[in-house]
Write a protein that holds these residues in place. Structure first.
Motif, PDB file in Angstrom:
ATOM      1  N   LYS A   1     -20.419 -17.549 -17.504  1.00  0.00           N
ATOM      2  CA  LYS A   1     -21.317 -18.016 -16.728  1.00  0.00           C
ATOM      3  C   LYS A   1     -21.315 -19.512 -16.208  1.00  0.00           C
ATOM      4  N   GLY A   2     -20.966 -19.732 -15.078  1.00  0.00           N
ATOM      5  CA  GLY A   2     -20.910 -21.131 -14.775  1.00  0.00           C
ATOM      6  C   GLY A   2     -19.227 -21.468 -14.327  1.00  0.00           C
ATOM      7  N   ASP A   3     -18.394 -20.542 -14.654  1.00  0.00           N
ATOM      8  CA  ASP A   3     -16.937 -20.747 -14.605  1.00  0.00           C
ATOM      9  C   ASP A   3     -16.331 -20.508 -12.961  1.00  0.00           C
ATOM     10  N   GLU A   4     -15.712 -21.302 -12.687  1.00  0.00           N
ATOM     11  CA  GLU A   4     -15.123 -21.181 -11.229  1.00  0.00           C
ATOM     12  C   GLU A   4     -13.911 -20.200 -11.102  1.00  0.00           C
ATOM     13  N   ILE A   5     -14.235 -19.132 -10.343  1.00  0.00           N
ATOM     14  CA  ILE A   5     -13.044 -18.249 -10.200  1.00  0.00           C
ATOM     15  C   ILE A   5     -12.824 -17.932  -8.625  1.00  0.00           C
ATOM     16  N   THR A   6     -11.706 -17.333  -8.655  1.00  0.00           N
ATOM     17  CA  THR A   6     -11.267 -16.813  -7.183  1.00  0.00           C
ATOM     18  C   THR A   6     -10.991 -15.408  -7.185  1.00  0.00           C
TER      19      THR A   6
END
Length: 86
Positions: free
Chosen positions: A57-62
């Motif tokens: 949770k809170g991770d930046e992904i594409t």
């Protein structure tokens, strides 16, 4: 191809249960689906590969979708990843 950057809001991130649900949802689309994080890009249709990304949770992904139903896939999977409680 659609490319969407987002911050994962799932409580607990993509742990085993959420990863299984995400992969199953991804497999319901004909489009190619990929998730990228920290320079690694994996198939969203592979539970083991998505788990290897260790998305919290809170991770930046594409999220990348490419194919005949890419818009529906992107919309559905983005909603899944941005839902706070499941």
């Amino acid at each position: 191809m659609l490319i969407k950057r987002m911050t994962v809001q799932l409580s607990g991130g993509l742990q085993a249960r959420h990863t299984a649900l995400f992969a199953r949802e991804s497999c319901s689309f004909q489009s190619d689906i990929f998730i990228a994080k920290d320079g690694k890009c994996v198939s969203g249709k592979s539970m083991m590969k998505v788990m290897a990304l260790a998305v919290k949770k809170g991770d930046e992904i594409t999220l990348l979708t490419n194919g005949v139903d890419e818009h529906a896939a992107a919309r559905t999977l983005e909603e899944f990843l941005l839902t706070k409680h499941r």
